[in-house]
Design an enzyme around this catalytic site. Structure first.
Site, PDB file in Angstrom:
ATOM      1  N   TRP A 101      17.779  18.785 100.738  1.00 29.73           N
ATOM      2  CA  TRP A 101      18.843  18.302 101.628  1.00 29.73           C
ATOM      3  C   TRP A 101      19.819  17.412 100.892  1.00 29.73           C
ATOM      4  O   TRP A 101      21.042  17.545 101.065  1.00 29.73           O
ATOM      5  CB  TRP A 101      18.248  17.614 102.855  1.00 29.73           C
ATOM      6  CG  TRP A 101      17.548  18.624 103.730  1.00 29.73           C
ATOM      7  CD1 TRP A 101      16.208  18.718 103.949  1.00 29.73           C
ATOM      8  CD2 TRP A 101      18.157  19.710 104.443  1.00 29.73           C
ATOM      9  NE1 TRP A 101      15.945  19.800 104.759  1.00 29.73           N
ATOM     10  CE2 TRP A 101      17.118  20.430 105.083  1.00 29.73           C
ATOM     11  CE3 TRP A 101      19.469  20.159 104.598  1.00 29.73           C
ATOM     12  CZ2 TRP A 101      17.354  21.563 105.870  1.00 29.73           C
ATOM     13  CZ3 TRP A 101      19.699  21.285 105.380  1.00 29.73           C
ATOM     14  CH2 TRP A 101      18.663  21.970 106.008  1.00 29.73           C
ATOM     15  N   ASP A 175      20.630  10.037 105.388  1.00 31.16           N
ATOM     16  CA  ASP A 175      20.391  11.215 106.229  1.00 31.16           C
ATOM     17  C   ASP A 175      18.965  11.065 106.752  1.00 31.16           C
ATOM     18  O   ASP A 175      18.008  11.266 106.021  1.00 31.16           O
ATOM     19  CB  ASP A 175      20.543  12.488 105.383  1.00 31.16           C
ATOM     20  CG  ASP A 175      20.170  13.758 106.145  1.00 31.16           C
ATOM     21  OD1 ASP A 175      19.723  13.659 107.310  1.00 31.16           O
ATOM     22  OD2 ASP A 175      20.310  14.847 105.556  1.00 31.16           O
ATOM     23  N   LYS A 199      15.026  17.855 115.114  1.00 25.34           N
ATOM     24  CA  LYS A 199      13.715  17.598 114.523  1.00 25.34           C
ATOM     25  C   LYS A 199      12.925  16.647 115.421  1.00 25.34           C
ATOM     26  O   LYS A 199      11.797  16.912 115.769  1.00 25.34           O
ATOM     27  CB  LYS A 199      13.852  16.984 113.125  1.00 25.34           C
ATOM     28  CG  LYS A 199      14.903  17.659 112.227  1.00 25.34           C
ATOM     29  CD  LYS A 199      14.496  19.022 111.742  1.00 25.34           C
ATOM     30  CE  LYS A 199      15.622  19.857 111.143  1.00 25.34           C
ATOM     31  NZ  LYS A 199      16.280  19.343 109.978  1.00 25.34           N
TER      32      LYS A 199
HETATM   33  C1  LIG Z   1      17.488  19.920 109.191  1.00 22.78           C
HETATM   34  C2  LIG Z   1      18.132  18.965 108.275  1.00 22.78           C
HETATM   35  C3  LIG Z   1      19.518  19.005 108.008  1.00 22.78           C
HETATM   36  C4  LIG Z   1      20.411  20.111 108.491  1.00 22.78           C
HETATM   37  O1  LIG Z   1      20.698  20.042 109.816  1.00 22.78           O
HETATM   38  P1  LIG Z   1      21.656  21.136 110.467  1.00 22.78           P
HETATM   39  O2  LIG Z   1      21.618  20.708 111.887  1.00 22.78           O
HETATM   40  O3  LIG Z   1      21.058  22.485 110.227  1.00 22.78           O
HETATM   41  O4  LIG Z   1      22.982  21.005 109.850  1.00 22.78           O
HETATM   42  C5  LIG Z   1      20.053  18.049 107.172  1.00 22.78           C
HETATM   43  N1  LIG Z   1      19.286  17.095 106.622  1.00 22.78           N
HETATM   44  C6  LIG Z   1      17.960  17.032 106.849  1.00 22.78           C
HETATM   45  C7  LIG Z   1      17.153  15.963 106.207  1.00 22.78           C
HETATM   46  C8  LIG Z   1      17.346  17.966 107.676  1.00 22.78           C
HETATM   47  O5  LIG Z   1      16.032  17.911 107.903  1.00 22.78           O
END
Ligand SMILES: *Cc1c(COP(=O)(O)O)cnc(C)c1O
Length: 363
Positions: A101, A175, A199
């Protein structure tokens, strides 16, 4: 009602109570004669849903008053562009790459500014976190980006770096998509935090962005208005139509979290769940996890069978035992158990019981 245990990395399992409440309110929310999907985002009904959700997440995460809470669209990946569009001023930014990521964040930033690779865990195939004291921070970066829980590699920061003690005044961007609300956040170390909802919060479609006020108002001229943090903040996340149903579902999850005792109680449960699973993996010669102990994710647990030719049989047996979506990400292989807030400890116990049983049957 009982359901299988769902270990999906995302979109992920949600609390059954939340789904049942949403089902009960689907066609008529609180006697309004409307479902939430059918409401104007500017009407008093939805405004009350929105304000409650915002207040609850502020309380749950103890967000200080000098941070704005935004509900945006585009998910975590869009934030990889939105952050540099808002914060980079077209200059230099530091990125610490600790898995897939943050690697994506590093690459995307190059469209808008000059990302500098401050550190990488690539040399250990992202099974360790480079120590903050060793990061090569550039000194003139507009921000420092990290991914605090790498969903695919199963690597988590258990404390945030204190950039100031590293001689860096730049704001930290985190993030936290895949561990938001699983643990507390030390806001004194953070400038911006963002996370997609799918998530640990609710359905896909809404992105939670928490931004320190002094970082608003510096967007590049090319920044789309709908992605300009200041525009979004000035309009209470209603510059454009927000993802109303996703916000409502997130709000139900926030209420559920409060009933569970809030983030501190949830963190204790997450620690217990993760310990149970890692202790089992470490005690086994049939299964293994390869991440360094000090940075193992409490949320995403990749693991491998010593005999990978058994992978398909393992997954088929798991499904039959009511244990869903355990296949690992294709870039890592093996298995992955995502054990977010909505996964009860009974789910982890059931997984371990199945894993023992699978091993015994082969012996
Ligand atoms: C799932 C995830 C993303 C991507 O999210 P999207 O909604 O598909 O853009 C970005 N960063 C992390 C850490 C993730 O787990």
């Amino acid at each position: 009602m009982t359901r299988p245990f769902n270990f999906s990395a995302g979109p992920a399992a949600m609390p059954l109570e939340v789904l049942q409440q949403a089902a009960a309110e689907m066609t008529d929310w609180h006697g309004s004669g409307m479902g939430v999907m059918e409401m104007s985002h500017r009407g008093k009904e939805f405004i009350s849903i929105y304000e409650q959700a915002e207040a609850d997440v502020r309380e749950l995460l103890a967000v200080p008053a000098n941070f704005k809470i935004l509900f945006m669209q585009g998910g975590g990946l869009a934030e990889n562009a939105i952050v540099p569009l808002n914060l980079s001023r077209g200059g230099k930014v530091d990125v610490v790459v600790t898995g897939s990521w943050s690697e994506k964040s590093y690459k995307e930033a190059a469209k808008y500014c000059t990302p500098h690779l401050a550190a990488t865990g690539a040399d250990t195939r992202f099974t360790t976190l480079p120590a903050a004291a060793q990061w090569q921070l550039s000194g003139d970066a507009q921000y420092v980006h990290i991914c605090t829980n790498e969903t695919i590699h199963g690597v988590e920061f258990h404390s945030l770096p204190d950039l100031q003690t590293l001689g860096c005044d730049a704001p930290l961007v985190i993030d936290f998509s895949s561990h938001v609300l699983s643990r507390s956040v030390d806001w004194s170390k953070v400038g911006v935090a963002f996370g997609g909802a799918q998530k640990n919060i609710g359905p896909a479609g809404v992105t939670l962005v928490i931004v320190r006020e002094d970082l608003l108002g510096h967007a590049l001229p090319i920044c789309p208005s709908a992605f300009n943090y200041k525009t979004v903040a000035d309009n209470g996340s209603m510059y454009n139509t927000p993802p109303t149903y996703s916000i409502y579902m997130a709000g139900l999850t926030f209420q559920w979290l409060k009933r569970q005792g809030g983030v501190a109680a949830m963190e204790q449960r997450n620690i217990a769940k993760a310990k149970l699973l890692y202790d089992f993996l470490d005690s086994s010669s049939f299964y293994s996890n390869q991440v360094a102990h000090d940075c193992r994710s409490r949320m995403n647990v990749p693991f491998f069978l010593a005999d990978e030719s058994r992978n398909d049989a393992f997954l088929a047996g798991a499904k039959a035992a009511g244990l869903l979506q355990l296949k690992g990400h294709k870039s890592v292989g093996g298995m992955r158990a995502s054990i977010y807030n909505a996964m009860p400890i009974e789910g982890v116990e059931a997984l371990i019981a199945y894993m023992r049983d699978f091993e015994t049957r082969l012996a």
